[in-house]
Design a protein around this motif. Structure first.
Motif, PDB file in Angstrom:
ATOM      1  N   ASP A  97      41.463 -19.213  10.119  1.00 45.32           N
ATOM      2  CA  ASP A  97      41.585 -19.322  11.574  1.00 45.32           C
ATOM      3  C   ASP A  97      40.958 -18.110  12.250  1.00 45.32           C
ATOM      4  N   LEU A  98      41.185 -16.938  11.643  1.00 47.03           N
ATOM      5  CA  LEU A  98      40.600 -15.704  12.179  1.00 47.03           C
ATOM      6  C   LEU A  98      39.073 -15.789  12.176  1.00 47.03           C
ATOM      7  N   ARG A  99      38.519 -16.303  11.101  1.00 47.71           N
ATOM      8  CA  ARG A  99      37.058 -16.397  10.997  1.00 47.71           C
ATOM      9  C   ARG A  99      36.487 -17.406  11.991  1.00 47.71           C
ATOM     10  N   ILE A 100      37.174 -18.526  12.146  1.00 50.39           N
ATOM     11  CA  ILE A 100      36.668 -19.565  13.051  1.00 50.39           C
ATOM     12  C   ILE A 100      36.662 -19.069  14.492  1.00 50.39           C
ATOM     13  N   VAL A 101      37.789 -18.500  14.932  1.00 57.11           N
ATOM     14  CA  VAL A 101      37.873 -17.996  16.305  1.00 57.11           C
ATOM     15  C   VAL A 101      36.867 -16.862  16.517  1.00 57.11           C
ATOM     16  N   GLY A 102      36.748 -15.974  15.530  1.00 56.51           N
ATOM     17  CA  GLY A 102      35.803 -14.860  15.655  1.00 56.51           C
ATOM     18  C   GLY A 102      34.371 -15.317  15.742  1.00 56.51           C
ATOM     19  N   ALA A 103      33.976 -16.288  14.937  1.00 63.33           N
ATOM     20  CA  ALA A 103      32.596 -16.785  14.961  1.00 63.33           C
ATOM     21  C   ALA A 103      32.281 -17.458  16.284  1.00 63.33           C
ATOM     22  N   ILE A 104      33.223 -18.267  16.783  1.00 64.36           N
ATOM     23  CA  ILE A 104      33.001 -18.917  18.073  1.00 64.36           C
ATOM     24  C   ILE A 104      32.898 -17.884  19.190  1.00 64.36           C
ATOM     25  N   THR A 105      33.754 -16.873  19.131  1.00 64.02           N
ATOM     26  CA  THR A 105      33.775 -15.853  20.190  1.00 64.02           C
ATOM     27  C   THR A 105      32.483 -15.056  20.230  1.00 64.02           C
ATOM     28  N   VAL A 106      32.030 -14.566  19.061  1.00 60.09           N
ATOM     29  CA  VAL A 106      30.828 -13.744  19.046  1.00 60.09           C
ATOM     30  C   VAL A 106      29.606 -14.581  19.441  1.00 60.09           C
ATOM     31  N   THR A 107      29.644 -15.894  19.181  1.00 60.59           N
ATOM     32  CA  THR A 107      28.542 -16.749  19.625  1.00 60.59           C
ATOM     33  C   THR A 107      28.517 -16.875  21.139  1.00 60.59           C
ATOM     34  N   LEU A 108      29.689 -17.028  21.734  1.00 63.90           N
ATOM     35  CA  LEU A 108      29.759 -17.084  23.195  1.00 63.90           C
ATOM     36  C   LEU A 108      29.312 -15.775  23.826  1.00 63.90           C
ATOM     37  N   LEU A 109      29.696 -14.658  23.217  1.00 60.72           N
ATOM     38  CA  LEU A 109      29.260 -13.353  23.726  1.00 60.72           C
ATOM     39  C   LEU A 109      27.745 -13.212  23.630  1.00 60.72           C
ATOM     40  N   LEU A 110      27.164 -13.743  22.564  1.00 63.80           N
ATOM     41  CA  LEU A 110      25.706 -13.695  22.429  1.00 63.80           C
ATOM     42  C   LEU A 110      25.040 -14.481  23.549  1.00 63.80           C
ATOM     43  N   LEU A 111      25.584 -15.639  23.871  1.00 64.46           N
ATOM     44  CA  LEU A 111      25.001 -16.451  24.944  1.00 64.46           C
ATOM     45  C   LEU A 111      25.071 -15.724  26.278  1.00 64.46           C
ATOM     46  N   ILE A 112      26.184 -15.018  26.527  1.00 63.24           N
ATOM     47  CA  ILE A 112      26.288 -14.233  27.762  1.00 63.24           C
ATOM     48  C   ILE A 112      25.236 -13.135  27.781  1.00 63.24           C
ATOM     49  N   SER A 113      25.025 -12.482  26.640  1.00 61.35           N
ATOM     50  CA  SER A 113      24.023 -11.410  26.568  1.00 61.35           C
ATOM     51  C   SER A 113      22.623 -11.951  26.768  1.00 61.35           C
ATOM     52  N   LEU A 114      22.350 -13.110  26.167  1.00 65.54           N
ATOM     53  CA  LEU A 114      21.016 -13.698  26.314  1.00 65.54           C
ATOM     54  C   LEU A 114      20.743 -14.153  27.733  1.00 65.54           C
ATOM     55  N   ALA A 115      21.797 -14.418  28.490  1.00 70.87           N
ATOM     56  CA  ALA A 115      21.617 -14.831  29.880  1.00 70.87           C
ATOM     57  C   ALA A 115      21.073 -13.700  30.737  1.00 70.87           C
ATOM     58  N   GLY A 116      21.181 -12.458  30.259  1.00 70.09           N
ATOM     59  CA  GLY A 116      20.635 -11.324  31.005  1.00 70.09           C
ATOM     60  C   GLY A 116      21.703 -10.336  31.385  1.00 70.09           C
ATOM     61  N   MET A 117      21.238  -9.146  31.727  1.00 68.20           N
ATOM     62  CA  MET A 117      22.163  -8.072  32.070  1.00 68.20           C
ATOM     63  C   MET A 117      22.959  -8.391  33.330  1.00 68.20           C
ATOM     64  N   GLU A 118      22.390  -9.155  34.224  1.00 66.67           N
ATOM     65  CA  GLU A 118      23.100  -9.463  35.459  1.00 66.67           C
ATOM     66  C   GLU A 118      24.356 -10.277  35.164  1.00 66.67           C
ATOM     67  N   TRP A 119      24.245 -11.301  34.294  1.00 70.15           N
ATOM     68  CA  TRP A 119      25.409 -12.106  33.931  1.00 70.15           C
ATOM     69  C   TRP A 119      26.390 -11.291  33.099  1.00 70.15           C
ATOM     70  N   GLU A 120      25.864 -10.443  32.251  1.00 68.96           N
ATOM     71  CA  GLU A 120      26.751  -9.597  31.440  1.00 68.96           C
ATOM     72  C   GLU A 120      27.559  -8.656  32.314  1.00 68.96           C
ATOM     73  N   ALA A 121      26.922  -8.092  33.347  1.00 64.03           N
ATOM     74  CA  ALA A 121      27.632  -7.187  34.252  1.00 64.03           C
ATOM     75  C   ALA A 121      28.713  -7.935  35.041  1.00 64.03           C
ATOM     76  N   LYS A 122      28.401  -9.150  35.475  1.00 66.16           N
ATOM     77  CA  LYS A 122      29.414  -9.937  36.194  1.00 66.16           C
ATOM     78  C   LYS A 122      30.601 -10.265  35.295  1.00 66.16           C
ATOM     79  N   THR A 123      30.331 -10.564  34.036  1.00 63.83           N
ATOM     80  CA  THR A 123      31.414 -10.835  33.092  1.00 63.83           C
ATOM     81  C   THR A 123      32.279  -9.605  32.888  1.00 63.83           C
TER      82      THR A 123
END
Length: 1046
Positions: free
Chosen positions: A275-301
């Protein structure tokens, strides 16, 4: 880019540009190219003289408004001294500007020639001045505007980012446990110790960040530009990896919170670990998508996370003043009570009784990782509006507010909650019966004695990790705070690692990582590095073995802190004029303290992790040191080397010379060193790591005018590539003798001054002009007159290799053999062609670079010169290529006392402690030479003999002054015996040294009445017919060897 235009003598009225000045409080006046009011006496266009003004960019009102937001309108205004001379402006000091071509000020050569061109209105393209567009009626299409990148101020870019990283899961899940173990007082001490390290580091960061423009790269950029690539490269690699690991750790902290929250609702996906691995993998993937969206979206987050944390804190502090209901009291929560506060002031170490030091630093090791986020703002320095202002202000403010929050929470939680509680409602006391009750809760109406004695309490400061949530007004708001803290830290590290790694990749310090240097979009986002960091974090999350990695991360960050502090200290201690930080609230001694304490903490926290960290750093450091990347950042190490060299040179000037410390410090007249590699290699063989070597290049006037500007740098690089430790000094002279005389007087510094001149033998002296021959011989005379030692190297095939390449020859150093290239007869070089087209920079191998095996070095010690003739071969045998060579010493003696002379010489050499193989006494050196050899000698000097009609009626003094190279019959007869002995000595040398690797012969000192041609014939005769390098060597008649100890 456009072109410069000069004004015609007659100016059309409507074409005269009018300049409008607009001043504001934000900055200096802005200039725009509208028209002057042409009323009044200035209507006469011929009387109106305007200095040429070149404007960059558009002049429309809308464009000017945009430029105020992005950059100043650029001007190139002329100085009042000259129309080519420019007034001071920013662009001349900036290496490059975004969206613009870099420009430079006019060169001195351009200014010197400006009168003929610019002053007369005939502006021509000059290499020293970049052409620029003129603002006029010409239709110039403006470049397509690029969308401005997102830039952050000190609040959103630095302070909030650092606060979010410092407010991690340790605040919510571990601070209460540390308070129960160490007590409030020692918890404050732990907090303040951590803050001390981070504050000192923040001061150092502030000083470095304000000492010039900081680009992207954060800690790596600061360290590398201060200490150089040797220290910056390793820490950049380690720091990037540490940020990626920290992203994984914070993601796992969030996953643990989610897993526990799901467990409260009896939701299990697979099992506890997966469960720890599944939640962690999903979370870090979502964080990557926020980062790829650009610094502006990352700053708003990040701002969203910050607001959640603020609400969570308010919820907690409100909960501390709400009267607790029985369920909370059963958990040990009683709001503010004096007795609880007093009881929790003292430590209560559990599991480490009697080991205060160990327990204290164990608690410190758990808390300190919460402070590693102080570099989060600096790591995105390339995305800040003004890094020099934002980094100091934002970082220090973040440290202040987070420190206050940690101190406040530890004090309030220690005033409201007892250490142990059972959580059972039936443990309440009825009435005032406290008999048999143990613990502070007895005075508060609760009996937790049973769980205290059996050590089964599940609640209280010492047992409940989620006590902050239970104290707060609404439990799940604190859970939201844990989620926000862990996700914000993970997101910050996920952004920081690629930014730092991208800067490292662009510097090309390490191989195979340049692929990750590419940036995308208006903010130059490192998308490839984002993916790399994502996969590293994902791998660590799937491994799920994080305890050992957590210790490594703390040590990686502490190592970064140590180097940042040391960078600030080293830059300050070197007193470099380039160290001018605008942030003055720092001290080099506090920076040194921060560096030392960081290293000490590395070993106190986890000694094995510290050893691993240093091993990694030293391995990466060794690679960079060995590889020597071609970068020059003006580091403090360079300034430090200069200071050390200067200090030692000055100190050495006060030291008296001693014979035991004599070193042959050589001025080698090589000309361009790459044209005489054998001469360079010979001297480098006995001076490397031992003494001074200067390659002197005497430039004639045609050579100086045609020599490329980068010629000196190119030749120095050639020497470095050949691994020759030598200086290169070009010097202008009218002749070889004049240039050599100047070099003898001017080269060197203090005691680091040449005492030995080395030059190549003039093999083609018989084909050279008499002026060239006289110049060469007079150079030898001047060397002796200046009390210098002298070495003359002769190679069998000559020294000059310029005839092997299509290159020009320095007129001060004629080649050994005539060069028959067509372009050689051209008096000038084509300076427009690069040096790589004329003279190849390839490394030609010479005999002095080969292993000599067990060949002999034959030393013909004919005259006692002080010992230099013996010292040079001894120094040669200390080199790897000459180590197995055997040294044979030849001396002059007679047949009767030959053995006695040999024993005497062996005794002398033994007392000198010189390794030698044999001593040979030459008893036949005074015999008459063979007739054919005498005939050859006579043939050599025949062209230089004075004819009888030239000698009649002319005094010897007048003859010497008119033709100093000529030999009269009288002079030849007077020196006949000396000439015959030199011919005979050559016969002996050729007989004994047929298979030698090197021959050294004492150089005869010319007397003042010796004709130059005759002396040159002597030198030619002594070294004639040898198939190995021959050295004519002579000391300055002062001892360079001694067998005394004082």
């Amino acid at each position: 880019m456009g072109q410069r235009k000069s004004k015609p003598s007659g100016v059309d009225q409507e074409a005269i540009p009018r300049i409008r000045f607009s001043a504001s409080e934000e900055g200096p006046p802005n200039y725009s190219s509208h028209h002057f009011d042409t009323t009044g006496q200035d209507r006469d266009a011929t009387r109106l003289q305007l200095p040429p003004t070149i404007v960059f960019g558009d002049s429309d009102a809308a464009d000017r408004a945009s430029e105020r937001r992005d950059s100043k309108q650029e001007l190139r205004r002329s100085s009042i001294y000259s129309t080519m001379d420019l007034v001071p402006q920013l662009d001349l000091y900036a290496n490059s500007l975004h969206c613009r071509q870099s420009r430079s000020r006019p060169s001195l050569e351009a200014l010197r020639k400006a009168f003929d061109d610019a002053e007369l209105g005939n502006h021509t393209d000059d290499p020293g001045v970049d052409s620029v567009p003129a603002s006029g009626n010409d239709d110039v299409q403006a470049p397509q505007a690029r969308k401005a990148p997102v830039r952050f101020g000190w609040v959103t870019g630095v302070m909030i980012r650092c606060m979010l990283n410092i407010w991690g899961v340790i605040l919510f899940l571990r601070l209460s446990w540390i308070t129960s173990q160490a007590g409030i007082l020692l918890t404050w001490l732990i907090i303040l110790m951590s803050v001390l390290v981070t504050s000192v580091t923040a001061l150092s960061v502030s000083a470095i960040a304000t000492n010039g423009r900081v680009a992207s790269g954060g800690a790596y950029f600061m360290i590398s530009r201060t200490l150089g690539p040797e220290m910056g490269g390793p820490i950049g690699m380690v720091f990037s990896f540490a940020n990626a690991l920290a992203c994984a750790l914070n993601t796992v902290g969030f996953a643990e919170t989610v897993r526990d929250l799901l467990k409260e609702f009896d939701i299990v996906m697979v099992d506890k670990t997966n469960d720890l691995r599944i939640v962690g993998a999903i979370t870090v993937t979502l964080l990557l998508l926020i980062s790829l969206a650009g610094m502006e979206w990352e700053a708003k987050t990040q701002i969203l996370f910050f607001l959640v944390l603020i609400v969570s804190f308010c919820n907690y502090f409100v909960g501390t003043v709400i009267p607790p209901h029985p369920e909370k009291q059963a958990m040990g929560i009683f709001n503010y009570r004096t007795e609880i506060f007093i009881n929790n002031l003292q430590p209560d170490w559990r599991g480490s009784e009697g080991k205060f030091f160990h327990a204290f630093f164990h608690a410190f090791a758990i808390f300190f990782p919460s402070t590693i986020g102080i570099l989060s703002g600096a790591n995105i320095s390339g995305d800040l509006k003004d890094p020099a202002t934002a980094i100091p202000k934002g970082t220090l403010m973040a440290i202040f507010w987070t420190t206050m929050s940690y101190l406040a929470i530890s004090a309030t939680i220690g005033s409201c909650v007892v250490r142990d509680a059972s959580g059972r409602l039936n443990d309440s006391l009825t009435g005032n019966v406290t008999e048999g009750c143990a613990g502070l809760a007895c005075k508060l109406g609760w009996n937790f004695t049973q769980c205290i004695e059996s050590q089964t309490c599940d609640f209280g400061l010492a047992n409940d990790k989620k006590v902050l949530g239970h104290v707060s007004g609404f439990y799940y708001l604190v859970t939201a705070g844990v989620v926000a803290a862990s996700l914000s830290s993970a997101l910050a590290f996920l952004v920081s690692a690629p930014k730092v790694f991208q800067c490292l990749c662009r510097d090309n310090i390490y191989p195979y990582i340049g692929f990750f240097a590419k940036g995308y979009g208006k903010n130059d986002e490192p998308l490839r590095a984002y993916l790399l960091c994502y996969f590293i974090a994902l791998a660590v999350i799937l491994i799920a073995e994080l305890d050992a990695i957590a210790a490594l991360i703390s040590n990686f960050f502490l190592c970064s802190y140590a180097l940042i502090n040391f960078s600030c200290f080293h830059a300050s201690i070197t007193n470099s004029p380039g160290w001018r930080p605008s942030f003055h609230y720092y001290s080099k001694w506090t920076a040194l303290f921060g560096a030392v304490i960081s290293v000490v903490l590395m070993f106190l926290l986890t000694w094995w992790a510290a050893l691993i960290t240093f091993c990694i750093i030293f391995f990466l450091l060794g690679y960079v040191t060995y590889n020597k990347p071609k970068v020059n950042w003006g580091s403090s190490l360079q300034a430090g080397r200069y200071n050390m060299a200067l200090s030692y040179s000055v100190a050495l000037s006060g030291v008296e010379d001693h014979v035991k410390n004599f070193r042959p410090q050589c001025l080698v007249l090589t000309g361009p060193p790459n044209q005489r590699p054998a001469l360079v290699d010979f001297v480098g063989s006995f001076t490397k790591h031992i003494s001074l070597m200067i390659c002197g290049d005497i430039l004639m006037e045609p050579d100086r005018q045609s020599q490329p500007q980068n010629e000196t740098d190119r030749l120095v690089k050639w020497l470095n590539k050949r691994k020759v430790r030598s200086f290169y000094t070009p010097f202008t002279g009218d002749s070889l003798r004049a240039g050599a005389r100047h070099l003898l007087q001017a080269s060197g510094l203090g005691k680091l001054k040449p005492n030995t001149v080395v030059l190549g033998f003039k093999t083609n002296w018989r084909e050279s002009s008499v002026e060239s021959l006289e110049d060469y011989i007079n150079t030898i005379y001047d060397t002796f007159d200046s009390n210098y030692c002298l070495c003359v190297l002769r190679m069998m095939d000559g020294l000059d290799i310029s005839d092997q390449f299509d290159c020009e020859v320095n007129q001060g150093f004629e080649p050994d053999e005539p060069i028959e290239h067509e372009h050689h007869h051209s008096p000038e070089r084509d300076s427009g062609a690069g040096p790589s087209e004329d003279t190849p920079d390839q490394q030609v191998r010479t005999v002095f670079q080969n292993d000599q095996g067990k060949k002999t070095i034959d030393v013909y010690w004919i005259s006692d010169d002080g010992g230099l003739t013996l010292l040079v071969p001894y120094l040669l045998t200390r080199r790897k290529h000459w180590r197995q060579s055997k040294v044979r010493v030849f001396i002059i003696g007679d047949q009767h006392n030959m053995e006695e002379g040999r024993k005497e010489m062996i005794s002398l050499l033994n007392r000198f402690r010189l390794d030698f193989h044999d001593v040979i006494v030459m008893t036949d050196s005074e015999k008459l030479p063979h007739t054919k050899h005498l005939r050859r000698f006579d043939d050599i000097i025949a062209p230089y003999m004075l004819k009888e009609e030239q000698q009649d009626g002319v005094s010897p003094e007048e003859l010497r002054q008119r033709c100093p190279w000529k030999i009269s019959n009288k002079e030849l007869e007077a020196l006949r015996l000396k000439s015959e002995r030199k011919v005979r000595l050559n016969e002996v040398i050729r007989r004994n040294s047929q298979h030698a690797a090197l021959v050294l012969v004492s150089l005869p000192v010319p007397q003042s009445d010796c004709p130059s041609a005759l002396y040159m014939a002597w030198l030619d005769t002594l070294t004639y017919g040898l198939h190995c390098p021959a050295v004519l060597i002579r000391g300055n008649q002062q001892n360079v060897l001694t067998f005394y100890c004082q």
